[in-house]
Write a protein that holds these residues in place. Structure first.
Motif, PDB file in Angstrom:
ATOM      1  N   SER A  58      79.409 106.369  60.124  1.00 56.19           N
ATOM      2  CA  SER A  58      78.398 107.142  60.845  1.00 56.19           C
ATOM      3  C   SER A  58      78.598 108.638  60.659  1.00 56.19           C
ATOM      4  O   SER A  58      77.616 109.400  60.685  1.00 56.19           O
ATOM      5  CB  SER A  58      78.414 106.787  62.335  1.00 56.19           C
ATOM      6  N   TYR A  59      79.819 109.073  60.486  1.00 54.66           N
ATOM      7  CA  TYR A  59      80.061 110.487  60.187  1.00 54.66           C
ATOM      8  C   TYR A  59      79.379 110.839  58.867  1.00 54.66           C
ATOM      9  O   TYR A  59      78.719 111.887  58.754  1.00 54.66           O
ATOM     10  CB  TYR A  59      81.559 110.763  60.111  1.00 54.66           C
ATOM     11  N   GLY A  60      79.525 109.968  57.875  1.00 52.84           N
ATOM     12  CA  GLY A  60      78.861 110.196  56.602  1.00 52.84           C
ATOM     13  C   GLY A  60      77.351 110.218  56.749  1.00 52.84           C
ATOM     14  O   GLY A  60      76.663 111.032  56.118  1.00 52.84           O
ATOM     15  N   GLU A  61      76.807 109.337  57.595  1.00 51.12           N
ATOM     16  CA  GLU A  61      75.370 109.331  57.843  1.00 51.12           C
ATOM     17  C   GLU A  61      74.931 110.634  58.503  1.00 51.12           C
ATOM     18  O   GLU A  61      73.856 111.166  58.193  1.00 51.12           O
ATOM     19  CB  GLU A  61      75.002 108.155  58.736  1.00 51.12           C
ATOM     20  N   ALA A  62      75.756 111.155  59.413  1.00 53.76           N
ATOM     21  CA  ALA A  62      75.422 112.415  60.078  1.00 53.76           C
ATOM     22  C   ALA A  62      75.438 113.572  59.087  1.00 53.76           C
ATOM     23  O   ALA A  62      74.571 114.447  59.115  1.00 53.76           O
ATOM     24  CB  ALA A  62      76.410 112.685  61.218  1.00 53.76           C
ATOM     25  N   VAL A  63      76.435 113.583  58.201  1.00 57.78           N
ATOM     26  CA  VAL A  63      76.498 114.618  57.163  1.00 57.78           C
ATOM     27  C   VAL A  63      75.248 114.568  56.292  1.00 57.78           C
ATOM     28  O   VAL A  63      74.642 115.598  55.965  1.00 57.78           O
ATOM     29  CB  VAL A  63      77.769 114.440  56.304  1.00 57.78           C
ATOM     30  N   THR A  64      74.828 113.357  55.938  1.00 54.97           N
ATOM     31  CA  THR A  64      73.626 113.191  55.115  1.00 54.97           C
ATOM     32  C   THR A  64      72.387 113.688  55.857  1.00 54.97           C
ATOM     33  O   THR A  64      71.518 114.350  55.273  1.00 54.97           O
ATOM     34  CB  THR A  64      73.455 111.708  54.724  1.00 54.97           C
ATOM     35  N   ALA A  65      72.299 113.387  57.156  1.00 52.99           N
ATOM     36  CA  ALA A  65      71.152 113.826  57.953  1.00 52.99           C
ATOM     37  C   ALA A  65      71.057 115.343  58.022  1.00 52.99           C
ATOM     38  O   ALA A  65      69.962 115.902  58.170  1.00 52.99           O
ATOM     39  CB  ALA A  65      71.248 113.249  59.366  1.00 52.99           C
ATOM     40  N   LEU A  66      72.199 116.023  57.892  1.00 51.35           N
ATOM     41  CA  LEU A  66      72.222 117.486  57.935  1.00 51.35           C
ATOM     42  C   LEU A  66      72.102 118.111  56.545  1.00 51.35           C
ATOM     43  O   LEU A  66      72.273 119.313  56.391  1.00 51.35           O
ATOM     44  CB  LEU A  66      73.507 117.972  58.619  1.00 51.35           C
ATOM     45  N   GLY A  67      71.818 117.278  55.536  1.00 52.56           N
ATOM     46  CA  GLY A  67      71.582 117.802  54.198  1.00 52.56           C
ATOM     47  C   GLY A  67      72.728 117.651  53.227  1.00 52.56           C
ATOM     48  O   GLY A  67      72.611 118.065  52.065  1.00 52.56           O
ATOM     49  N   GLY A  68      73.839 117.064  53.654  1.00 52.58           N
ATOM     50  CA  GLY A  68      74.978 116.861  52.767  1.00 52.58           C
ATOM     51  C   GLY A  68      74.831 115.587  51.944  1.00 52.58           C
ATOM     52  O   GLY A  68      73.864 114.831  52.096  1.00 52.58           O
ATOM     53  N   LYS A  69      75.797 115.361  51.067  1.00 53.46           N
ATOM     54  CA  LYS A  69      75.793 114.162  50.232  1.00 53.46           C
ATOM     55  C   LYS A  69      77.131 113.452  50.376  1.00 53.46           C
ATOM     56  O   LYS A  69      78.180 114.097  50.490  1.00 53.46           O
ATOM     57  CB  LYS A  69      75.548 114.527  48.774  1.00 53.46           C
ATOM     58  N   VAL A  70      77.078 112.129  50.368  1.00 49.18           N
ATOM     59  CA  VAL A  70      78.260 111.311  50.611  1.00 49.18           C
ATOM     60  C   VAL A  70      78.317 110.178  49.591  1.00 49.18           C
ATOM     61  O   VAL A  70      77.276 109.629  49.203  1.00 49.18           O
ATOM     62  CB  VAL A  70      78.216 110.722  52.046  1.00 49.18           C
ATOM     63  N   ARG A  71      79.552 109.859  49.167  1.00 44.77           N
ATOM     64  CA  ARG A  71      79.770 108.656  48.346  1.00 44.77           C
ATOM     65  C   ARG A  71      80.878 107.847  48.993  1.00 44.77           C
ATOM     66  O   ARG A  71      81.863 108.402  49.469  1.00 44.77           O
ATOM     67  CB  ARG A  71      80.162 109.028  46.916  1.00 44.77           C
ATOM     68  N   THR A  83      82.640 113.526  50.625  1.00 42.55           N
ATOM     69  CA  THR A  83      81.489 114.417  50.674  1.00 42.55           C
ATOM     70  C   THR A  83      81.425 115.119  49.325  1.00 42.55           C
ATOM     71  O   THR A  83      82.466 115.454  48.740  1.00 42.55           O
ATOM     72  CB  THR A  83      81.614 115.456  51.792  1.00 42.55           C
ATOM     73  N   THR A  84      80.222 115.313  48.810  1.00 42.05           N
ATOM     74  CA  THR A  84      80.069 115.891  47.483  1.00 42.05           C
ATOM     75  C   THR A  84      79.122 117.087  47.512  1.00 42.05           C
ATOM     76  O   THR A  84      78.210 117.154  48.353  1.00 42.05           O
ATOM     77  CB  THR A  84      79.531 114.859  46.474  1.00 42.05           C
ATOM     78  N   ARG A  85      79.347 118.015  46.609  1.00 42.48           N
ATOM     79  CA  ARG A  85      78.447 119.151  46.459  1.00 42.48           C
ATOM     80  C   ARG A  85      78.696 119.802  45.107  1.00 42.48           C
ATOM     81  O   ARG A  85      79.715 119.528  44.451  1.00 42.48           O
ATOM     82  CB  ARG A  85      78.658 120.184  47.571  1.00 42.48           C
ATOM     83  N   ARG A  86      77.775 120.642  44.697  1.00 39.52           N
ATOM     84  CA  ARG A  86      77.931 121.378  43.449  1.00 39.52           C
ATOM     85  C   ARG A  86      78.487 122.764  43.740  1.00 39.52           C
ATOM     86  O   ARG A  86      78.082 123.426  44.690  1.00 39.52           O
ATOM     87  CB  ARG A  86      76.599 121.505  42.709  1.00 39.52           C
ATOM     88  N   ILE A  87      79.418 123.194  42.914  1.00 38.31           N
ATOM     89  CA  ILE A  87      79.992 124.533  43.014  1.00 38.31           C
ATOM     90  C   ILE A  87      79.383 125.390  41.915  1.00 38.31           C
ATOM     91  O   ILE A  87      79.472 125.040  40.728  1.00 38.31           O
ATOM     92  CB  ILE A  87      81.520 124.502  42.864  1.00 38.31           C
ATOM     93  N   GLY A  88      78.771 126.483  42.305  1.00 31.66           N
ATOM     94  CA  GLY A  88      78.153 127.358  41.321  1.00 31.66           C
ATOM     95  C   GLY A  88      77.020 126.698  40.571  1.00 31.66           C
ATOM     96  O   GLY A  88      76.638 127.154  39.478  1.00 31.66           O
ATOM     97  N   GLY A  89      76.475 125.624  41.126  1.00 34.56           N
ATOM     98  CA  GLY A  89      75.382 124.930  40.487  1.00 34.56           C
ATOM     99  C   GLY A  89      75.789 124.143  39.259  1.00 34.56           C
ATOM    100  O   GLY A  89      74.939 123.567  38.573  1.00 34.56           O
ATOM    101  N   VAL A  90      77.104 124.087  38.987  1.00 36.60           N
ATOM    102  CA  VAL A  90      77.569 123.448  37.749  1.00 36.60           C
ATOM    103  C   VAL A  90      78.574 122.334  38.037  1.00 36.60           C
ATOM    104  O   VAL A  90      78.357 121.168  37.697  1.00 36.60           O
ATOM    105  CB  VAL A  90      78.200 124.488  36.800  1.00 36.60           C
ATOM    106  N   VAL A  91      79.696 122.686  38.668  1.00 36.06           N
ATOM    107  CA  VAL A  91      80.794 121.741  38.886  1.00 36.06           C
ATOM    108  C   VAL A  91      80.481 120.818  40.058  1.00 36.06           C
ATOM    109  O   VAL A  91      80.124 121.285  41.148  1.00 36.06           O
ATOM    110  CB  VAL A  91      82.121 122.480  39.144  1.00 36.06           C
ATOM    111  N   GLN A  92      80.609 119.527  39.834  1.00 31.28           N
ATOM    112  CA  GLN A  92      80.429 118.561  40.909  1.00 31.28           C
ATOM    113  C   GLN A  92      81.776 118.326  41.595  1.00 31.28           C
ATOM    114  O   GLN A  92      82.728 117.903  40.943  1.00 31.28           O
ATOM    115  CB  GLN A  92      79.885 117.241  40.368  1.00 31.28           C
ATOM    116  N   MET A  93      81.844 118.634  42.880  1.00 29.40           N
ATOM    117  CA  MET A  93      83.080 118.465  43.633  1.00 29.40           C
ATOM    118  C   MET A  93      82.921 117.332  44.640  1.00 29.40           C
ATOM    119  O   MET A  93      81.892 117.227  45.322  1.00 29.40           O
ATOM    120  CB  MET A  93      83.451 119.749  44.373  1.00 29.40           C
ATOM    121  N   ALA A  94      83.934 116.490  44.726  1.00 33.55           N
ATOM    122  CA  ALA A  94      83.978 115.412  45.710  1.00 33.55           C
ATOM    123  C   ALA A  94      85.275 115.537  46.498  1.00 33.55           C
ATOM    124  O   ALA A  94      86.350 115.690  45.905  1.00 33.55           O
ATOM    125  CB  ALA A  94      83.905 114.052  45.023  1.00 33.55           C
TER     126      ALA A  94
END
Length: 302
Positions: free
Chosen positions: A28-41, A58-69
């Motif tokens: 549910s924490y992951g679902e909450a992060v997703t609801a706030l605009g984040g991404k989860v795997r 939780t995942t996001r892009r750094i500098g629009g290039v690097v995918q960080m998890a």
């Protein structure tokens, strides 16, 4: 070790009903992060056909290039796994999340030991928290309180403070979220967005997933505490008191009552949150005074 990227919520939630884990590894924490605009795997970790671990990133892009998890306070180990097995699982996680290149996979184990991290680079030191064992009965919990903490509790119990459970509908506890955001702005500290709480409650769909206590003196609110329940564990998430509440020991009385209420909900471990003895010495003393175990996590690894 191999990964199951199709693990379902029922399997995940059942596993954490008997294994205390950090809030950041709750579905549910992951679902909450997703609801706030984040991404989860999420993935399950299998040894043969046996589910031995869970990992939420939780995942996001750094500098629009690097995918960080980032796997915060995970993986959650459901079985006793030796360091070699953990290392094999971490290797599988680094390769098997389906992230493209360039990528950066970080793991921050929920452990004081760096088992399984051999050969990995530590990129951040671990933070400290206080874990309270709620499997104890109330007599043992009270005996474990530091003397000054127990004296404050005794005085608060004899005071005119009235502690009650706040309603769990957002409109009923929005005052505490708004107060926390104001407190955060005035003191200049960072924390998870207040909107995470209702998003988390919605994701769990269970009014017992949030415990909110309010202290009143007369008709005035003087303190509040909010706890998030996840599986068989809970996390102290928000606390506020005014000068009157601090003087009367409202938080001592509220936390003591919360221990009992959480035990009644089947919670066996309460995470009191980070302790910082430099910039937050008073809060750290309060948390440590409960008699909980101070744990310094091993850090974040690449």
């Amino acid at each position: 070790m191999r990964l199951d990227p199709d693990i379902n919520r029922i399997t995940w939630d059942i596993a954490l009903m008997s294994r205390p884990a950090a809030l950041q590894q709750d579905w549910s924490y992951g679902e909450a992060v997703t609801a706030l605009g984040g991404k989860v795997r999420r993935v399950g970790i299998l040894d043969g056909n046996t589910l031995v671990g869970l990992a939420q990133f939780t995942t996001r892009r750094i500098g629009g290039v690097v995918q960080m998890a980032l796997c915060t306070r995970g993986p959650v180990w459901l079985e006793d796994i030796d360091p070699a097995g953990k290392a094999a699982a971490i290797k599988a996680l680094r390769k098997g999340l389906g992230l493209g290149w360039p990528r950066l996979t970080l793991v921050s184990p929920d452990s004081e030991s760096a088992d399984g991290m051999a050969g990995r680079s530590r990129v951040m030191t671990g933070h400290s928290t206080v874990l309270l064992d709620l499997k104890q009965d109330l007599e043992a919990l009270r005996a474990g309180l530091e003397q000054k903490w127990r004296n404050r509790l005794n005085a608060a119990e004899k005071s005119t403070l009235k502690i009650q459970q706040n309603g769990t509908k957002l409109a009923q506890y929005r005052w505490l979220l708004d107060t926390e955001e104001g407190q955060r702005a005035s003191r200049g500290y960072r924390a998870t967005p207040a909107a995470l709480v209702p998003a988390y409650a919605d994701a769990r769909g269970d009014r017992n997933s949030v415990l909110i206590l309010r202290a009143d003196e007369g008709r005035a609110k003087t303190a509040g505490m909010l706890f998030l329940v996840h599986g068989c564990a809970a996390t102290y998430h928000i606390g506020w008191n005014d000068p009157s509440g601090r003087a009367s020991g409202a938080h001592n009385l509220m936390l003591w009552q919360a221990m009992d209420l959480l035990r009644q909900r089947g919670v066996v471990q309460l995470d009191l949150g980070g302790v910082n003895t430099v910039s937050g010495a008073g809060i750290a003393r309060f948390k440590i005074g409960t008699g909980g175990r101070v744990v310094t996590l091993c850090g974040t690894f690449h």
